[in-house]
Scaffold this motif. Structure first.
Motif, PDB file in Angstrom:
ATOM      1  N   MET A   1      32.123 -12.143  57.889  1.00  0.00           N
ATOM      2  CA  MET A   1      32.768 -11.442  58.962  1.00  0.00           C
ATOM      3  C   MET A   1      33.930 -10.640  58.383  1.00  0.00           C
ATOM      4  SD  MET A   1      34.696 -12.921  62.323  1.00  0.00           S
ATOM      5  CE  MET A   1      33.229 -13.612  62.986  1.00  0.00           C
ATOM      6  N   PHE A   2      34.071  -9.425  58.853  1.00  0.00           N
ATOM      7  CA  PHE A   2      35.160  -8.562  58.405  1.00  0.00           C
ATOM      8  C   PHE A   2      35.811  -7.935  59.622  1.00  0.00           C
ATOM      9  CE2 PHE A   2      37.133  -4.683  56.964  1.00  0.00           C
ATOM     10  CZ  PHE A   2      37.697  -5.040  55.749  1.00  0.00           C
ATOM     11  N   LEU A   3      37.098  -8.164  59.803  1.00  0.00           N
ATOM     12  CA  LEU A   3      37.861  -7.577  60.894  1.00  0.00           C
ATOM     13  C   LEU A   3      38.722  -6.457  60.324  1.00  0.00           C
ATOM     14  CD1 LEU A   3      39.126 -10.850  62.582  1.00  0.00           C
ATOM     15  CD2 LEU A   3      37.126  -9.493  63.194  1.00  0.00           C
ATOM     16  N   GLY A   4      38.651  -5.305  60.942  1.00  0.00           N
ATOM     17  CA  GLY A   4      39.429  -4.177  60.449  1.00  0.00           C
ATOM     18  C   GLY A   4      40.247  -3.527  61.541  1.00  0.00           C
ATOM     19  N   ALA A   5      41.537  -3.465  61.326  1.00  0.00           N
ATOM     20  CA  ALA A   5      42.433  -2.825  62.286  1.00  0.00           C
ATOM     21  C   ALA A   5      42.767  -1.419  61.799  1.00  0.00           C
ATOM     22  CB  ALA A   5      43.713  -3.637  62.447  1.00  0.00           C
ATOM     23  N   ASN A   6      42.485  -0.448  62.638  1.00  0.00           N
ATOM     24  CA  ASN A   6      42.836   0.937  62.356  1.00  0.00           C
ATOM     25  C   ASN A   6      42.181   1.477  61.084  1.00  0.00           C
ATOM     26  OD1 ASN A   6      44.530   0.679  64.623  1.00  0.00           O
ATOM     27  ND2 ASN A   6      46.208  -0.038  63.345  1.00  0.00           N
ATOM     28  N   ILE A   7      40.991   0.972  60.776  1.00  0.00           N
ATOM     29  CA  ILE A   7      40.216   1.472  59.633  1.00  0.00           C
ATOM     30  C   ILE A   7      38.747   1.508  60.041  1.00  0.00           C
ATOM     31  CG2 ILE A   7      41.793   0.552  57.882  1.00  0.00           C
ATOM     32  CD1 ILE A   7      39.802  -1.740  57.431  1.00  0.00           C
ATOM     33  N   ASP A   8      37.922   2.039  59.184  1.00  0.00           N
ATOM     34  CA  ASP A   8      36.478   1.990  59.388  1.00  0.00           C
ATOM     35  C   ASP A   8      36.010   0.642  58.842  1.00  0.00           C
ATOM     36  OD1 ASP A   8      33.707   2.160  59.211  1.00  0.00           O
ATOM     37  OD2 ASP A   8      33.726   4.273  58.632  1.00  0.00           O
ATOM     38  N   ALA A   9      35.924  -0.344  59.713  1.00  0.00           N
ATOM     39  CA  ALA A   9      35.620  -1.713  59.285  1.00  0.00           C
ATOM     40  C   ALA A   9      34.267  -1.809  58.585  1.00  0.00           C
ATOM     41  CB  ALA A   9      35.675  -2.666  60.474  1.00  0.00           C
ATOM     42  N   ALA A  10      33.260  -1.129  59.093  1.00  0.00           N
ATOM     43  CA  ALA A  10      31.932  -1.202  58.478  1.00  0.00           C
ATOM     44  C   ALA A  10      31.964  -0.657  57.052  1.00  0.00           C
ATOM     45  CB  ALA A  10      30.917  -0.446  59.321  1.00  0.00           C
ATOM     46  N   LYS A  11      32.645   0.443  56.858  1.00  0.00           N
ATOM     47  CA  LYS A  11      32.738   1.047  55.519  1.00  0.00           C
ATOM     48  C   LYS A  11      33.478   0.128  54.559  1.00  0.00           C
ATOM     49  CE  LYS A  11      34.547   5.134  53.170  1.00  0.00           C
ATOM     50  NZ  LYS A  11      35.299   6.388  53.348  1.00  0.00           N
ATOM     51  N   GLU A  12      34.602  -0.417  55.011  1.00  0.00           N
ATOM     52  CA  GLU A  12      35.378  -1.319  54.150  1.00  0.00           C
ATOM     53  C   GLU A  12      34.630  -2.622  53.885  1.00  0.00           C
ATOM     54  OE1 GLU A  12      38.230  -0.585  52.481  1.00  0.00           O
ATOM     55  OE2 GLU A  12      37.822   1.405  53.262  1.00  0.00           O
ATOM     56  N   ALA A  13      33.940  -3.143  54.888  1.00  0.00           N
ATOM     57  CA  ALA A  13      33.175  -4.383  54.724  1.00  0.00           C
ATOM     58  C   ALA A  13      32.094  -4.207  53.655  1.00  0.00           C
ATOM     59  CB  ALA A  13      32.553  -4.799  56.049  1.00  0.00           C
ATOM     60  N   ALA A  14      31.474  -3.032  53.640  1.00  0.00           N
ATOM     61  CA  ALA A  14      30.416  -2.759  52.664  1.00  0.00           C
ATOM     62  C   ALA A  14      30.935  -2.892  51.230  1.00  0.00           C
ATOM     63  CB  ALA A  14      29.838  -1.365  52.895  1.00  0.00           C
ATOM     64  N   ARG A  15      32.209  -2.582  51.013  1.00  0.00           N
ATOM     65  CA  ARG A  15      32.790  -2.711  49.671  1.00  0.00           C
ATOM     66  C   ARG A  15      32.793  -4.155  49.188  1.00  0.00           C
ATOM     67  NH1 ARG A  15      38.512  -0.604  49.993  1.00  0.00           N
ATOM     68  NH2 ARG A  15      38.499  -1.553  47.950  1.00  0.00           N
ATOM     69  N   PHE A  16      32.745  -5.098  50.143  1.00  0.00           N
ATOM     70  CA  PHE A  16      32.758  -6.520  49.803  1.00  0.00           C
ATOM     71  C   PHE A  16      31.389  -7.167  49.980  1.00  0.00           C
ATOM     72  CE2 PHE A  16      37.035  -5.413  51.191  1.00  0.00           C
ATOM     73  CZ  PHE A  16      37.776  -5.866  50.118  1.00  0.00           C
ATOM     74  N   GLY A  17      30.372  -6.325  50.223  1.00  0.00           N
ATOM     75  CA  GLY A  17      29.025  -6.846  50.397  1.00  0.00           C
ATOM     76  C   GLY A  17      28.776  -7.434  51.779  1.00  0.00           C
ATOM     77  N   ILE A  18      29.600  -7.086  52.740  1.00  0.00           N
ATOM     78  CA  ILE A  18      29.453  -7.582  54.108  1.00  0.00           C
ATOM     79  C   ILE A  18      28.781  -6.494  54.933  1.00  0.00           C
ATOM     80  CG2 ILE A  18      30.688  -8.382  56.165  1.00  0.00           C
ATOM     81  CD1 ILE A  18      32.959  -9.262  54.222  1.00  0.00           C
ATOM     82  N   GLY A  19      27.732  -6.872  55.657  1.00  0.00           N
ATOM     83  CA  GLY A  19      26.986  -5.902  56.441  1.00  0.00           C
ATOM     84  C   GLY A  19      27.760  -5.372  57.636  1.00  0.00           C
ATOM     85  N   ALA A  20      27.376  -4.181  58.074  1.00  0.00           N
ATOM     86  CA  ALA A  20      28.025  -3.559  59.224  1.00  0.00           C
ATOM     87  C   ALA A  20      27.893  -4.431  60.471  1.00  0.00           C
ATOM     88  CB  ALA A  20      27.435  -2.177  59.479  1.00  0.00           C
ATOM     89  N   ASP A  21      26.806  -5.199  60.558  1.00  0.00           N
ATOM     90  CA  ASP A  21      26.608  -6.068  61.723  1.00  0.00           C
ATOM     91  C   ASP A  21      27.557  -7.260  61.726  1.00  0.00           C
ATOM     92  OD1 ASP A  21      25.322  -7.207  59.493  1.00  0.00           O
ATOM     93  OD2 ASP A  21      23.852  -8.233  60.753  1.00  0.00           O
ATOM     94  N   ARG A  22      28.308  -7.431  60.654  1.00  0.00           N
ATOM     95  CA  ARG A  22      29.293  -8.512  60.553  1.00  0.00           C
ATOM     96  C   ARG A  22      30.718  -7.964  60.475  1.00  0.00           C
ATOM     97  NH1 ARG A  22      25.897 -11.964  62.169  1.00  0.00           N
ATOM     98  NH2 ARG A  22      24.473 -12.903  60.704  1.00  0.00           N
ATOM     99  N   SER A  23      30.879  -6.700  60.856  1.00  0.00           N
ATOM    100  CA  SER A  23      32.206  -6.080  60.812  1.00  0.00           C
ATOM    101  C   SER A  23      32.612  -5.643  62.220  1.00  0.00           C
ATOM    102  CB  SER A  23      32.209  -4.879  59.869  1.00  0.00           C
ATOM    103  OG  SER A  23      31.382  -3.855  60.369  1.00  0.00           O
TER     104      SER A  23
END
Length: 83
Positions: A1-23
């Motif tokens: 799970m990746f929570l992103g405040a004021n960012i593109d959470a899906a894009k940032e999550a991908a950098r850590f190998g976390i899928g967009a469906d978990r962001s």
């Protein structure tokens, strides 16, 4: 799970190998932060006891202390009838 405040959470999550469906994107304000804690808490406490126990074993001492304080505060709120 990746929570992103004021960012593109899906894009940032991908950098850590976390899928967009978990962001998740959220608004970084009091209500948005509180909602995240509420949802994560509901998810955690819906997990079987043996998995919760395993998760707790992996916490750093600092995070374990925070969790104990939070659980104590939650318990006190329930006892006082505020939640």
């Amino acid at each position: 799970m990746f929570l992103g405040a004021n960012i593109d959470a899906a894009k940032e999550a991908a950098r850590f190998g976390i899928g967009a469906d978990r962001s998740v994107n959220y608004k970084c304000d009091e209500a948005g932060t509180a909602l995240n804690y509420e949802v994560i808490s509901e998810a955690f406490y819906g997990v079987p006891e043996e998995l919760r126990h395993e998760c707790r074993k992996r916490l750093t001492p600092e995070l374990a202390a925070i969790l104990r304080r939070w659980e104590s505060a939650l318990y006190n709120e329930k006892i006082c009838g505020r939640i």
